[in-house]
Scaffold this active site. Structure first.
Site, PDB file in Angstrom:
ATOM      1  N   ASP A  92      26.548   8.341  27.858  1.00 38.83           N
ATOM      2  CA  ASP A  92      25.625   7.639  28.759  1.00 38.83           C
ATOM      3  C   ASP A  92      26.231   6.282  29.113  1.00 38.83           C
ATOM      4  OD1 ASP A  92      22.939   7.270  30.005  1.00 38.83           O
ATOM      5  OD2 ASP A  92      22.839   5.629  28.562  1.00 38.83           O
TER       6      ASP A  92
ATOM      7  N   THR B 108      23.957   5.968  35.669  1.00 37.94           N
ATOM      8  CA  THR B 108      24.478   4.687  35.175  1.00 37.94           C
ATOM      9  C   THR B 108      26.002   4.677  35.107  1.00 37.94           C
ATOM     10  OG1 THR B 108      24.096   5.497  32.925  1.00 37.94           O
ATOM     11  CG2 THR B 108      22.423   4.068  33.866  1.00 37.94           C
ATOM     12  N   THR B 109      26.608   5.847  34.896  1.00 38.10           N
ATOM     13  CA  THR B 109      28.076   5.930  34.918  1.00 38.10           C
ATOM     14  C   THR B 109      28.577   5.926  36.357  1.00 38.10           C
ATOM     15  OG1 THR B 109      27.967   7.254  32.890  1.00 38.10           O
ATOM     16  CG2 THR B 109      30.066   7.221  34.055  1.00 38.10           C
TER      17      THR B 109
ATOM     18  N   ASP C 272      16.739  10.005  30.008  1.00 39.20           N
ATOM     19  CA  ASP C 272      17.345  10.176  31.338  1.00 39.20           C
ATOM     20  C   ASP C 272      16.635  11.268  32.131  1.00 39.20           C
ATOM     21  OD1 ASP C 272      19.088   8.205  30.758  1.00 39.20           O
ATOM     22  OD2 ASP C 272      20.919   9.387  30.827  1.00 39.20           O
TER      23      ASP C 272
END
Length: 536
Positions: free
Chosen positions: A72, A105-106, A406
């Site tokens: 994550d 988020t990546t 998530d």
């Protein structure tokens, strides 16, 4: 006259006039600007390998010695303790994406790194940072416009669409093999909180209780409330209570102590007996008042100053037939009050029956050698949801919680912006292609910047292909070709290692995740160029 003739002289010194002249960064050295970009790109490269379903997991040791295994992006960046100010901006970028969308988020960090790389090349060719920033902002707005045209509306009553989005999010996690268990839980949890007029869901109303034991398959959505704590049965009190009347107290059931440290010396044993007797009487009176209000389940808030409950109180409560749960954290009080429809009580004199919550059953059960306290059949239950997460060890359990968070965020995104788009790099290639076509209608520096922005978007499908062990050049070229032929939903099928219609593979994501990633990464680049570097 002399003042007028000075103007052309300045222009000549700058190497020409007009928008296309080379930018000479005298007051703000280019080296400082580029070094900041290098630091930020290093952060981007660090998380790039964890993008997608075949992305690698990172093992991180925290300063406290704890080990975290995750892929994550937000968790990785939160744990690496970046020191460079520019690198910290990318850490904050990932946190902002986590707040806004909860997923991607990546992707947002990888995209920001790609935009910085594209801008670096243009800066080295002498383009002005402001021209690049303004053009990138316009390109970002165009990209969002193209994504909205590509998206398909979704109805929150269509559970299968929500499941596909949640499953796609979980497929890129360590716990991907359990997506068939976790995705329905995430969808059910969010949809329980949604009303016909909802435009958002507060995830603080969904509580995940972690228990080490069993496997991730044992994770379940509980119809009621699950507690982190166990029933106190040291004094032999009850562990099951039907027709429960539940009270939450924030005062202590132990002998009072003065605020200051002091020492009392008692020489006479009769005085000692009197002190003990009065202490017992004080506690007995409190316990009787609790019983008088018809309370039979007591949740006691954790205390810092002194013991929340002592053995004497537990003995009295056991004799009065009251089930006790202690060490309830301060942060949990609001959730439990809302769930059980009861009011926290800060003083024994305020303890009354109208402040109690009602439930059909409070019971401590033993599941997979783990004790779990469940409260079921709550009367007029508040709009909250409890999830019991199980796992074989803490590392697996923490990653399961992050993955579930998530998935919950993905479903929440569909509540905020009710539209889905394809995954697998399809939207990025689609937008890149349309931006390239639009760039050809522009002139000068702006056209060049739009083309660079379009090329930068291709980093997502390129990285997906690289991390899956495919040939990125061949895959992205084939992807461009398929989109040029009109296949708007053609994407990278990671499982089969080829290009296919990604919607048929049920690989979808919320529109908000992609639009938020593009807007936030562009804003971060503008922040990089919006300040004047200072050197000592």
């Amino acid at each position: 006259m002399s003042a007028r003739t000075a103007v052309p002289a300045v222009r000549t010194a700058n190497g020409g006039s007009g928008a296309n002249s080379a930018f000479n960064d005298k007051g703000k050295p280019m080296e400082v600007r580029l070094s900041n970009m290098v630091a930020a790109k290093a952060i981007s490269d660090a998380v790039r390998t964890s993008l997608g379903p075949r992305g690698m997991d990172k093992m991180i040791q925290t300063p406290k010695g704890e080990v975290i295994i995750t892929n994550d992006g937000a968790t990785i960046l939160k744990s690496i303790q970046a020191l460079h100010p520019a690198a910290k901006m990318l850490v904050d970028l990932s946190a902002a994406q986590d707040v806004e969308a909860g997923d991607g988020t990546t992707s947002v960090v990888v995209l920001a790194g790609s935009l910085l790389g594209a801008a670096e090349k243009m800066l080295q060719k002498g383009m002005h940072p402001t021209v690049i920033a303004e053009s990138f902002l316009k390109a970002s707005a165009k990209s969002v416009e193209y994504l909205e045209e590509l998206s398909t509306p979704v109805d929150l009553k269509d559970k299968s669409a929500l499941l596909r989005a949640a499953t796609t999010s979980l497929n890129s996690k360590i716990v991907s093999q359990y997506s068939s268990t976790l995705a329905p839980i995430a969808v059910s949890a969010v949809t329980r909180l949604v009303t016909p007029t909802s435009s958002n869901v507060d995830l603080r109303d969904i509580r995940i209780v972690k228990k080490v034991g069993g496997t991730i398959e044992d994770t379940e959505l509980v119809d009621g409330v699950v507690l982190n704590q166990n029933v106190v049965n040291a004094a032999g009190g009850p562990t099951r209570m039907e027709k429960a009347k539940i009270g939450i107290i924030q005062f202590q059931l132990s002998a009072p102590k003065p605020d200051m440290d002091n020492t009392v010396i008692i020489n006479d044993y009769r005085q000692m007996d009197k002190v003990i007797k009065e202490g017992r009487q004080y506690l007995l009176n409190i316990c009787k008042k609790i019983k008088k209000a018809n309370c039979n389940v007591l949740l006691i808030q954790k205390s810092i100053l002194r013991d929340a409950v002592d053995d004497t109180s537990l003995t009295f409560l056991k004799r009065l037939g009251i089930l006790v749960v202690k060490d309830v954290e301060r942060e949990e009080i609001e959730f439990l009050s809302k769930s059980l429809v009861c009011k926290p009580i800060a003083d024994i004199d305020a303890f009354s029956e109208d402040k109690l919550g009602y439930a059909d059953l409070v019971e401590e059960t033993n599941e997979n050698d783990v004790k779990v306290v469940r409260i079921t059949g709550v009367r007029n239950r508040g709009r909250t949801v409890s999830i019991l997460a199980m796992g074989s060890n803490n590392l697996v359990l923490e990653e399961s919680e992050r993955s579930l968070h998530d998935a919950l965020c993905v479903v929440r995104c569909l509540v905020k912006k009710r539209a889905l788009i394809a995954g697998g790099g399809a939207p990025e290639i689609h937008v890149s292609r349309l931006l390239s076509q639009y760039a050809q209608t522009l002139k000068g520096m702006e056209a060049y910047c739009f083309q660079a922005y379009a090329d930068a978007l291709e980093v997502i499908p390129t990285t997906l292909a690289e991390n899956a062990g495919l040939n990125p050049i061949a895959i992205v070229t084939e992807l461009r070709n398929r989109h040029a032929l009109g296949e708007r939903n053609a994407g990278i099928n990671i499982r089969k290692g080829l290009i296919s219609n990604i919607l048929e593979e049920d690989v979808v994501q919320p529109l908000l995740v992609s639009t938020s990633a593009i807007e936030l990464s562009t804003e971060t680049y503008i922040m990089f160029n919006g300040y004047a570097p200072v050197t000592k």
